[in-house]
Design a protein around this motif. Structure first.
Motif, PDB file in Angstrom:
ATOM      1  N   VAL A  86       3.628   7.027  -6.086  1.00  0.00           N
ATOM      2  CA  VAL A  86       3.322   5.910  -6.985  1.00  0.00           C
ATOM      3  C   VAL A  86       4.485   5.662  -7.946  1.00  0.00           C
ATOM      4  CG1 VAL A  86       2.191   7.335  -8.749  1.00  0.00           C
ATOM      5  CG2 VAL A  86       1.570   4.921  -8.505  1.00  0.00           C
ATOM      6  N   LYS A  87       4.802   4.393  -8.152  1.00  0.00           N
ATOM      7  CA  LYS A  87       5.838   4.023  -9.099  1.00  0.00           C
ATOM      8  C   LYS A  87       5.233   3.918 -10.492  1.00  0.00           C
ATOM      9  CE  LYS A  87       8.560   1.392  -5.726  1.00  0.00           C
ATOM     10  NZ  LYS A  87       9.122   0.061  -5.405  1.00  0.00           N
ATOM     11  N   MET A  88       6.091   4.068 -11.507  1.00  0.00           N
ATOM     12  CA  MET A  88       5.593   3.991 -12.875  1.00  0.00           C
ATOM     13  C   MET A  88       5.004   2.619 -13.181  1.00  0.00           C
ATOM     14  SD  MET A  88       5.755   6.902 -14.138  1.00  0.00           S
ATOM     15  CE  MET A  88       5.140   6.337 -15.704  1.00  0.00           C
ATOM     16  N   THR A  89       5.488   1.583 -12.510  1.00  0.00           N
ATOM     17  CA  THR A  89       4.920   0.245 -12.726  1.00  0.00           C
ATOM     18  C   THR A  89       3.482   0.171 -12.239  1.00  0.00           C
ATOM     19  OG1 THR A  89       5.945  -0.378 -10.625  1.00  0.00           O
ATOM     20  CG2 THR A  89       7.093  -1.008 -12.633  1.00  0.00           C
ATOM     21  N   ALA A  90       3.130   1.020 -11.275  1.00  0.00           N
ATOM     22  CA  ALA A  90       1.775   0.997 -10.716  1.00  0.00           C
ATOM     23  C   ALA A  90       0.872   2.072 -11.322  1.00  0.00           C
ATOM     24  CB  ALA A  90       1.833   1.183  -9.206  1.00  0.00           C
ATOM     25  N   MET A  91       1.357   2.801 -12.324  1.00  0.00           N
ATOM     26  CA  MET A  91       0.551   3.851 -12.928  1.00  0.00           C
ATOM     27  C   MET A  91      -0.753   3.327 -13.551  1.00  0.00           C
ATOM     28  SD  MET A  91       0.404   7.075 -13.172  1.00  0.00           S
ATOM     29  CE  MET A  91       2.063   7.557 -12.736  1.00  0.00           C
TER      30      MET A  91
END
Length: 466
Positions: A86-91
């Motif tokens: 998971v990317k931080m934008t999708a956290m």
């Protein structure tokens, strides 16, 4: 002996939960806090598998043990893979999805255990009904929050939503009371419990639908508390102390955080519950505030390099551009020139509570350089340059100057008080909440247009060449 060991394991698990929660209160110890809390849950699960006995003294059937262990293994592998990818934008979306799974699990426990409920025991029936209602709302509400954060679900801002949600709440309460006092058997009330499930799921959807995107940190926090409360209700159903305490801790922490988020946005918790929260968030004035003045890379690099004090205000745009690492590189470069660089953190910056803290921690930004809004604001008048990266509403002076603004009264980072302001934006559009930002048209403000990651990298290269 087995029962005593099981109860002791629950006590140890509870202590690990509390200790882990304490460590989670600071970024430097948060990783260890997660480890201790997780260890407590693992201990409670495995001692329950090994030592739990029913009223007849029988343990869990071996077939069920293998099913449970298989489910745990599959879930752990999936969770590990998701967490790694998971990317931080999708956290924020991931947190919403986790809330949804917790709510669904608690609702299913209540639904499956209702046929075994003692209808003469009001306390037992009540916790079962509450587990069903709260778990269902947490599930459907979190899934809608996930869709909104991911751009798949749009807002519904009709004023009728408030009345619809109030009607649904009254219906849920009335149906719950009927189930408790009807005197009928669980089999006879089968239709009612499924109707209650359907209405609760529908309410979860309806109360999140009108909430504006900029208000989502509060909603995520509230749904997180719902998940914890639902888990506690499941614990009461099974008389499991570990589940009860774990749920109470999550519910209490989520509730406290929700109240802090509401305070940070100058909003009412009641508005969140009835679905009016943030409904007018997108109803911003369409009038232009003036002319946006640009700044060149060379001018920006000179201004930053020869400043004594620089404050960086990160926002969701920083996360979208995945620019946290190059932002840290800029901070190190300026610090090496003797500039005092700090990061100003607004409680609701980003799309979930603590989003900016997590984002910058991933880039190894020193924790002592992350300064909360209340602590950084007094220093703003003496700050040479404030650099706003992808933030909008949290620095908007309209919250102070315009009583008619949708964010009127919301505490902000007082970037407008700095001697110079540099704003990094992709374009000239409004922020996520759709509100015009007075700061962007200010006399001291200059805008550096472009993708945040590219602009920061170019800025770093320009400063190195000075």
């Amino acid at each position: 002996m087995g029962e005593s060991i099981l109860e002791l394991s629950y006590l140890i698990s509870a202590l690990l939960f509390v200790f882990g929660l304490k460590l989670l209160s600071h970024p430097e110890t948060a990783r260890r806090g997660n480890f201790y809390a997780g260890s407590g849950m693992v201990l409670a699960m495995f001692t329950t598998l090994l030592l739990h006995r029913d009223a007849s003294g029988n343990g869990i059937a071996l077939t069920n043990v293998w099913i449970i262990l298989s489910a745990l293994t599959i879930g752990s592998v999936i969770g590990w893979v998701v967490a790694r990818r998971v990317k931080m934008t999708a956290m924020p979306q991931l947190v919403s999805f986790f809330n949804a799974t917790g709510g669904a699990a608690s609702a299913l426990v209540a639904l499956l255990e209702f046929p075994n409920a003692d209808m003469g025991n009001y306390e037992s029936v009540l916790v079962t009904i509450l587990g069903l209602i709260i778990g269902s709302i947490a599930f459907s509400g979190s899934m809608i929050a996930y869709g909104k954060l991911d751009g798949k679900v749009k807002d519904i801002t009709s004023g009728m939503m408030t009345y619809v949600n109030l009607f649904l709440l009254v219906t849920v309460v009335a149906l719950s009371v009927y189930i408790m006092i009807s005197g009928q058997t669980p089999e006879q009330l089968n239709w009612a419990i499924y109707l209650l499930l359907g209405i609760s799921l529908f309410y979860g959807v309806m109360f999140v639908m009108p909430i504006g995107g900029a208000d989502m940190p509060v909603v995520i926090s509230l749904l997180n508390s719902f998940t914890g409360i639902a888990a506690a209700m499941a614990g009461f159903i099974y008389s499991n102390q570990a589940m009860i305490l774990g749920g109470i801790l999550v519910g209490a922490a989520g509730t406290i955080l929700t109240l802090l988020m509401c305070k940070a946005m100058n909003r009412s918790l009641m508005n969140v519950i009835i679905g009016a929260f943030g409904a007018n968030g997108a109803a911003a004035a369409n009038t232009e505030g003036g002319v946006m003045k640009e700044i060149s890379l060379s001018d920006a690099s000179i201004l930053l390099s020869y400043s004594k004090s620089v404050v960086i205000v990160p926002g969701y745009g920083l996360a979208v551009a995945q620019a946290q690492h190059v932002c840290h590189e800029l901070e190190e470069l300026l610090s090496g020139k003797g500039v005092n660089v700090r990061f100003a953190i607004h409680p609701v910056a980003g799309r979930m509570p603590g989003h900016m803290n997590v984002l910058l921690a991933e880039a190894d930004v020193p924790y002592n350089q992350l300064v909360e809004m209340d602590n950084i604001n007094p220093d703003m008048p003496n700050t040479d340059v404030v650099m706003v990266i992808g933030a909008n509403d949290v620095v908007n002076p309209a919250a102070i100057n315009d009583p008619a603004s949708p964010i009127a009264g919301m505490p902000i980072i007082n970037a407008y008080q700095a001697k110079n302001i540099i704003v990094m934006k992709r374009g000239r559009g409004k922020g996520y909440a759709g509100i015009e930002n007075e700061l962007f048209f200010g006399e001291k403000t200059r805008l550096l247009f472009g993708n945040a990651k590219d602009s920061l990298q170019n800025l770093v290269n320009e400063i190195k060449s000075l």
